[in-house]
Design a protein around this motif. Structure first.
Motif, PDB file in Angstrom:
ATOM      1  N   LYS A  31      -6.274  -6.246   6.255  1.00 32.50           N
ATOM      2  CA  LYS A  31      -7.219  -5.326   5.587  1.00 32.50           C
ATOM      3  C   LYS A  31      -8.475  -6.082   5.159  1.00 32.50           C
ATOM      4  CE  LYS A  31      -3.851  -2.254   5.638  1.00 32.50           C
ATOM      5  NZ  LYS A  31      -3.703  -0.916   6.137  1.00 32.50           N
ATOM      6  N   ASP A  66      -6.478   7.368  -0.467  1.00 34.09           N
ATOM      7  CA  ASP A  66      -5.809   6.278   0.237  1.00 34.09           C
ATOM      8  C   ASP A  66      -6.939   5.374   0.716  1.00 34.09           C
ATOM      9  OD1 ASP A  66      -4.725   4.541   2.083  1.00 34.09           O
ATOM     10  OD2 ASP A  66      -3.410   6.024   3.013  1.00 34.09           O
ATOM     11  N   GLN A 111      -8.011   1.101   3.750  1.00 31.33           N
ATOM     12  CA  GLN A 111      -8.882   0.526   4.781  1.00 31.33           C
ATOM     13  C   GLN A 111     -10.326   0.406   4.307  1.00 31.33           C
ATOM     14  OE1 GLN A 111      -8.408   2.700   8.488  1.00 31.33           O
ATOM     15  NE2 GLN A 111      -6.205   2.325   8.553  1.00 31.33           N
ATOM     16  N   GLY A 156       0.804  -1.219   0.000  1.00 31.95           N
ATOM     17  CA  GLY A 156       0.000   0.000   0.000  1.00 31.95           C
ATOM     18  C   GLY A 156       0.837   1.267   0.000  1.00 31.95           C
ATOM     19  N   LEU A 157       1.931   1.238   0.741  1.00 32.60           N
ATOM     20  CA  LEU A 157       2.818   2.412   0.770  1.00 32.60           C
ATOM     21  C   LEU A 157       3.334   2.726  -0.629  1.00 32.60           C
ATOM     22  CD1 LEU A 157       4.587   4.541   2.257  1.00 32.60           C
ATOM     23  CD2 LEU A 157       6.230   2.723   2.708  1.00 32.60           C
ATOM     24  N   SER A 162      -4.141  -1.213  -0.142  1.00 29.83           N
ATOM     25  CA  SER A 162      -3.194  -2.147   0.469  1.00 29.83           C
ATOM     26  C   SER A 162      -3.895  -3.491   0.629  1.00 29.83           C
ATOM     27  CB  SER A 162      -2.782  -1.637   1.856  1.00 29.83           C
ATOM     28  OG  SER A 162      -2.209  -2.689   2.613  1.00 29.83           O
TER      29      SER A 162
HETATM   30  C1  LIG Z   1      -2.304  -0.202   5.723  1.00 33.59           C
HETATM   31  C2  LIG Z   1      -2.312   1.201   5.298  1.00 33.59           C
HETATM   32  C3  LIG Z   1      -1.370   1.716   4.393  1.00 33.59           C
HETATM   33  C4  LIG Z   1      -0.149   0.972   3.956  1.00 33.59           C
HETATM   34  O1  LIG Z   1      -0.324  -0.259   3.412  1.00 33.59           O
HETATM   35  P1  LIG Z   1       0.878  -1.328   3.425  1.00 33.59           P
HETATM   36  O2  LIG Z   1       0.411  -2.375   2.498  1.00 33.59           O
HETATM   37  O3  LIG Z   1       1.042  -1.799   4.819  1.00 33.59           O
HETATM   38  O4  LIG Z   1       2.104  -0.630   2.918  1.00 33.59           O
HETATM   39  C5  LIG Z   1      -1.531   3.008   3.941  1.00 33.59           C
HETATM   40  N1  LIG Z   1      -2.522   3.784   4.390  1.00 33.59           N
HETATM   41  C6  LIG Z   1      -3.428   3.350   5.292  1.00 33.59           C
HETATM   42  C7  LIG Z   1      -4.519   4.262   5.725  1.00 33.59           C
HETATM   43  C8  LIG Z   1      -3.333   2.048   5.792  1.00 33.59           C
HETATM   44  O5  LIG Z   1      -4.236   1.631   6.696  1.00 33.59           O
END
Ligand SMILES: *Cc1c(COP(=O)(O)O)cnc(C)c1O
Length: 369
Positions: free
Chosen positions: A186, A157, A160, A60-61, A181
């Motif tokens: 999730k 983003d 979630q 997700g990052l 992500s």
């Molecule tokens: C989990 C999450 C991310 C990052 O996702 P990863 O797959 O762990 O890198 C980014 N933003 C939010 C709001 C998240 O909950």
């Protein structure tokens, strides 16, 4: 009774046969990176979100950072982000070299307050990065209005909020692009790391495809300074199985949220509102607030109920950003939320009797905490 915060093995037990079948299929295929499973998952997830393109990436990052980078956002630019979010949202902006402009949340929705966004726009601002925190869509129409007026990109983003709807439309299709992500906890989770970008912007999709694979379309022809951030075949195959259950599992989460809300709205807990009239949250987390949160958590723990805090330290107060040498000032609402929020057990495999147990434990605890 013991109520764990979340039970991932139960989810995989329910889908065991299909998941084992998918795992075998990939193992036997001899193709493990950038193959047919990823292509199928991308087609299925873009259809699910009602967008033209889905690009699977490593996590997700990276999904956020690659989107910002593909839009050419970097040093000298600023991005408006929620003060109240998981730190990954901030890190993505910092990693591309842009400056963060944090904006406080609305206290009822926990999401970025559109009223404060316009005042925060600076001459170098390029984008608003909205988070659908805890699975509740941010107020995208209000944000889009500010974005249009100031010629900003609007990026979601959606890490979630897989499957959540805003005015009938799925998250992932509400802005210029969206980052997901597939971290295991999730709503749509892999068995490892994974992420994706969704968009209707064909140029952007093309750029992200390049960036995720060494800047290369064709082996050994490198057009850009790229990265290695790909969603692998095994995760893609397993995500395809789980995507088929996403709506059903989200509706189980919704049922649990309703049960919590009905039982708890009378208590002395500051409650997250059930749902606003325009959005359909997917309850990644069910968050309540209490002035004596630590005591409450302790009492629940003694009753066998596991709770967590999302998030105990807001990004601007984390060591990483204190050392970053930039002051973000006093973000009063965000800091108060960080002191008071507590997340109750939530997940599609929580039974009705477990939820009742949590409610009873909360009632007892609030009597003397
Ligand atoms: C989990 C999450 C991310 C990052 O996702 P990863 O797959 O762990 O890198 C980014 N933003 C939010 C709001 C998240 O909950």
């Amino acid at each position: 009774m013991r109520v764990p915060f979340v039970d991932l093995t139960a989810a995989h037990q329910e889908l065991k046969d299909e998941m084992v079948e998918a795992y075998r299929r990939v193992l036997d295929s001899g193709c493990y990176i950038l193959g047919p499973e990823l292509e199928s998952f991308e087609a299925e997830f873009s259809a699910y979100c009602s967008v033209k393109h889905c690009i699977g990436v490593g996590n997700g990052l990276d999904a956020i950072a690659l989107t910002l980078r593909a839009y050419g956002i970097g040093p000298g630019d600023s991005v408006i982000v929620p003060a109240n979010t998981y730190i990954a949202t901030w890190l993505a902006v910092t990693h591309v070299g842009a400056e963060i402009i944090p904006v406080e949340p609305d206290e009822l929705s926990y999401n970025i307050d559109p009223c404060c966004v316009e005042a925060a726009v600076a001459p170098n601002t390029k984008a608003i990065l909205a988070v659908h925190l805890y699975g509740r869509p941010a107020d995208m129409d209000a944000l889009a209005q500010v974005a249009r007026k100031h010629h900003l990109l609007l990026i979601e983003d959606a890490a979630q909020a897989h499957g959540a709807r805003y005015k009938g439309r799925r998250v992932g299709s509400l802005g210029d692009a969206a980052a997901f992500s597939f971290y295991p906890t999730k709503n749509l989770g892999a068995v490892g790391d994974g992420g994706a970008v969704t968009t209707n912007d064909t140029t952007l999709a093309d750029r992200i495809r390049l960036l995720r694979n060494y800047g290369s379309r064709e082996k050994y022809i490198n057009e850009r300074i790229g990265f290695n951030s790909r969603l692998d075949e095994l995760q893609a195959a397993l995500l395809r199985v789980k995507l088929s259950k996403l709506d059903e599992w989200n509706s189980r989460r919704r049922r649990i949220a309703n049960q919590y809300y009905k039982s708890l709205s009378m208590e002395r807990l500051l409650e997250i509102s059930l749902a606003d009239s325009v959005s359909e949250p997917v309850w990644h987390l069910y968050v309540v607030r209490h002035a004596k949160r630590e005591k409450l958590m302790e009492a629940l723990f003694r009753a066998g109920v596991e709770t967590l805090i999302h998030y105990p330290v807001p990004p601007h107060l984390s060591q990483a950003y204190v050392a970053h040498n930039q002051s973000y000032g006093h973000l009063a609402i965000t800091e108060r939320l960080a002191r008071e929020v507590v997340s109750l057990p939530m997940g599609p495999h929580l039974s009705e009797s477990q939820v009742n147990w949590v409610v009873r434990a909360l009632r007892d605890a609030t009597e003397y905490v």
